[in-house]
Structures are given as C-alpha cells and as structure tokens.
Motif scaffolding. Structure first.
Motif, mmCIF file in Angstrom:
data_model
loop_
_atom_site.group_PDB
_atom_site.id
_atom_site.type_symbol
_atom_site.label_atom_id
_atom_site.label_comp_id
_atom_site.label_asym_id
_atom_site.label_seq_id
_atom_site.Cartn_x
_atom_site.Cartn_y
_atom_site.Cartn_z
ATOM 1 N N TRP A 184 -2.706 -29.767 18.114
ATOM 2 C CA TRP A 184 -1.536 -29.092 18.674
ATOM 3 C C TRP A 184 -0.285 -29.384 17.844
ATOM 4 O O TRP A 184 0.505 -28.479 17.560
ATOM 5 C CB TRP A 184 -1.298 -29.551 20.120
ATOM 6 N N ALA A 185 -0.073 -30.649 17.455
ATOM 7 C CA ALA A 185 1.122 -31.028 16.699
ATOM 8 C C ALA A 185 1.168 -30.315 15.354
ATOM 9 O O ALA A 185 2.250 -29.914 14.896
ATOM 10 C CB ALA A 185 1.163 -32.542 16.505
ATOM 11 N N LEU A 186 0.027 -30.143 14.715
ATOM 12 C CA LEU A 186 -0.009 -29.409 13.454
ATOM 13 C C LEU A 186 0.461 -27.977 13.652
ATOM 14 O O LEU A 186 1.267 -27.459 12.869
ATOM 15 C CB LEU A 186 -1.422 -29.424 12.863
ATOM 16 N N ARG A 187 -0.023 -27.318 14.692
ATOM 17 C CA ARG A 187 0.394 -25.943 14.969
ATOM 18 C C ARG A 187 1.870 -25.894 15.355
ATOM 19 O O ARG A 187 2.628 -25.039 14.874
ATOM 20 C CB ARG A 187 -0.445 -25.347 16.107
ATOM 21 N N ALA A 188 2.282 -26.809 16.235
ATOM 22 C CA ALA A 188 3.652 -26.794 16.742
ATOM 23 C C ALA A 188 4.663 -27.019 15.628
ATOM 24 O O ALA A 188 5.721 -26.365 15.582
ATOM 25 C CB ALA A 188 3.812 -27.848 17.833
ATOM 26 N N GLY A 189 4.383 -27.945 14.729
ATOM 27 C CA GLY A 189 5.316 -28.246 13.654
ATOM 28 C C GLY A 189 5.449 -27.133 12.638
ATOM 29 O O GLY A 189 6.503 -26.967 12.013
ATOM 30 N N LEU A 190 4.378 -26.340 12.476
ATOM 31 C CA LEU A 190 4.398 -25.257 11.499
ATOM 32 C C LEU A 190 5.031 -23.987 12.045
ATOM 33 O O LEU A 190 5.658 -23.228 11.303
ATOM 34 C CB LEU A 190 2.962 -24.953 11.029
ATOM 35 N N GLN A 191 4.856 -23.721 13.347
ATOM 36 C CA GLN A 191 5.302 -22.440 13.877
ATOM 37 C C GLN A 191 6.757 -22.427 14.338
ATOM 38 O O GLN A 191 7.350 -21.363 14.502
ATOM 39 C CB GLN A 191 4.395 -21.992 15.026
ATOM 40 N N CYS A 192 7.357 -23.602 14.544
ATOM 41 C CA CYS A 192 8.739 -23.608 15.035
ATOM 42 C C CYS A 192 9.725 -23.418 13.888
ATOM 43 O O CYS A 192 9.376 -23.512 12.711
ATOM 44 C CB CYS A 192 9.039 -24.902 15.793
ATOM 45 N N THR A 193 10.961 -23.149 14.252
ATOM 46 C CA THR A 193 12.023 -22.975 13.266
ATOM 47 C C THR A 193 12.357 -24.301 12.588
ATOM 48 O O THR A 193 11.783 -25.346 12.938
ATOM 49 C CB THR A 193 13.275 -22.409 13.964
ATOM 50 N N ASP A 194 13.262 -24.257 11.626
ATOM 51 C CA ASP A 194 13.705 -25.483 10.962
ATOM 52 C C ASP A 194 14.574 -26.264 11.945
ATOM 53 O O ASP A 194 15.739 -25.942 12.182
ATOM 54 C CB ASP A 194 14.505 -25.129 9.708
ATOM 55 N N LEU A 195 14.012 -27.296 12.524
ATOM 56 C CA LEU A 195 14.663 -28.006 13.628
ATOM 57 C C LEU A 195 15.892 -28.797 13.205
ATOM 58 O O LEU A 195 16.730 -29.124 14.049
ATOM 59 C CB LEU A 195 13.655 -28.940 14.306
ATOM 60 N N MET A 196 16.028 -29.107 11.931
ATOM 61 C CA MET A 196 17.212 -29.832 11.475
ATOM 62 C C MET A 196 18.414 -28.905 11.276
ATOM 63 O O MET A 196 19.515 -29.372 11.041
ATOM 64 C CB MET A 196 16.904 -30.580 10.179
#
Length: 225
Positions: A184-196
């Motif tokens: 899940w973390a792999l998918r979540a980190g790739l699909q979200c916007t640039d969080l910074m």
C-alpha cells in the motif's frame, strides 16, 4: 531554531555523525535527535532536489517565501475548526496522542538557511502526513510512512529507518507489514502529489476528504483481522 543552531561540519565529521547517529538510532529508535542528525548528514542532495521542486511550484514557492512553522503558536487555531476539516483531523491526531508540534528537534547540520528550512519543513509536516494517510504512530505505521517519505524525498534516512524498524518486528508484525502495509505504501507514495510543495496551513479549513482527493492521498486500508 533553524538558523542559530546550525553547526558546520567537515566531510569526515559528517561521516562520523552519520555513522554514530545510525548506530544510536538503531539501538534506540525513539531518539528523535539521532534520527534528525542522520537525516541531515546523509540527506543534503535529497533536500537540494526538494528545494528545487518547491521553487518550481507556485505553492512551494509561497512556502519558501513565507516560511511557515508547524509550532503551537501558528497552528493552534486548528483545534477550533469544524470536525470534518483537515485542520481538526490534525488537531485530533495530535491531541489524542498528547503530542506537541513544538517537540521537533532543531536543524543543526545544513549548509544554508534555505536548506535548513526545507529540512525543518520536512520534519514538521510529518504529522500532517500521518493525518492524511490515516497511519498509526506505532512501529508499523512509522515504517510505512517512511516508505512514503522515501518515495517523496529519496532521503537515505527513510530507507534506513524502514530497515531498522522492520528488524524489530516480530513474526506477526513482519507478515502484516510486508503483505499489507508495504505494498500500500508503495502505491500511496507514487500516486499522490508532491507533498513537500503543499502549503498545508492554508488548507486547514477544507474538508479532509476533499483535500485527500485533491492531493491523490490513498489512506491506509484497515488491516485484516
């Protein structure tokens, strides 16, 4: 806190601090100061890339220009917002755990004010990410968030934290993490916007589910029973 506490280090000193911090953090993962020192002494290239991305983003540039801080005097109004809002969810996350936004260690080992701020910002938005991804603060939740942080910033410290965290799992925790949270973390980190590049404080008043959809946030699924 950001400017005055910095300590210039030579390369061999950086290496010594990095090794010492890594060993100390593995022995005691609760030492936030050691984890912070490890991130700073190994993460300069990563923070430089984050800085350049922020400069290319309108919202990221606003963050760099205004330099908001996630401290109680600046985010305290979140506790007064309606319960459906992102700000209220963050306040509930912090209050239910008796956390204070003032507890983050200062930046000590960055070369410039800009990089010091980026490193501090990355440290301070950590609890925003916990809130958005609906992750617990136990060892599994922190390890899962470190996977997302690595995909967002490519900080070596994040991957080292995952390795160190999973080494402390018992057999049941290890199975749960690698079968449930890690994919899940792999998918979540790739699909979200640039969080910074998000000015989180300007979105406190918005509905939590709305900002999740806007930023492509995939909350952690409920673990199997």
């Amino acid at each position: 806190m950001i400017v005055g506490a910095r300590t210039p280090l030579k390369r061999w000193q950086q290496a010594a601090v990095a090794v010492g911090s890594a060993v100390g953090a593995l022995l005691n993962p609760r030492r936030a100061d050691l984890i912070a020192a490890l991130g700073e002494t190994t993460g300069k290239p990563s923070f430089e890339r984050v800085l350049e991305r922020m400069k290319r983003s309108p919202e990221g540039r606003a963050v760099l220009l205004e330099r908001p801080r996630v401290i109680s005097t600046e985010v305290g109004h979140a506790w007064d917002l309606p319960p459906n809002t992102f700000g209220a969810a963050y306040a509930n996350f912090m209050g239910s755990r008796n956390f204070s936004p003032d507890d983050r260690p200062p930046v000590r080992f960055m070369d410039t004010d800009e990089l010091a701020y980026v490193a501090m910002r990355a440290r301070e938005v950590h609890d925003f990410w916990h809130t958005l991804f609906d992750l617990p603060t136990n060892l599994i939740g922190e390890s899962a968030l470190k996977v997302i942080e690595f995909e967002q910033m490519y900080l070596p410290m994040c991957m080292l934290s995952v390795v160190g965290g999973t080494a402390r799992f018992n057999e049941k925790q290890r199975k749960l993490f690698f079968q449930h949270y890690f994919p899940w973390a792999l998918r979540a980190g790739l699909q979200c916007t640039d969080l910074m590049c998000i000015y989180y404080e300007q979105h406190f008043h918005e509905d939590l589910e709305d900002v999740r959809r806007k930023w492509g946030i995939l909350p952690a699924p409920v673990p199997p029973t």
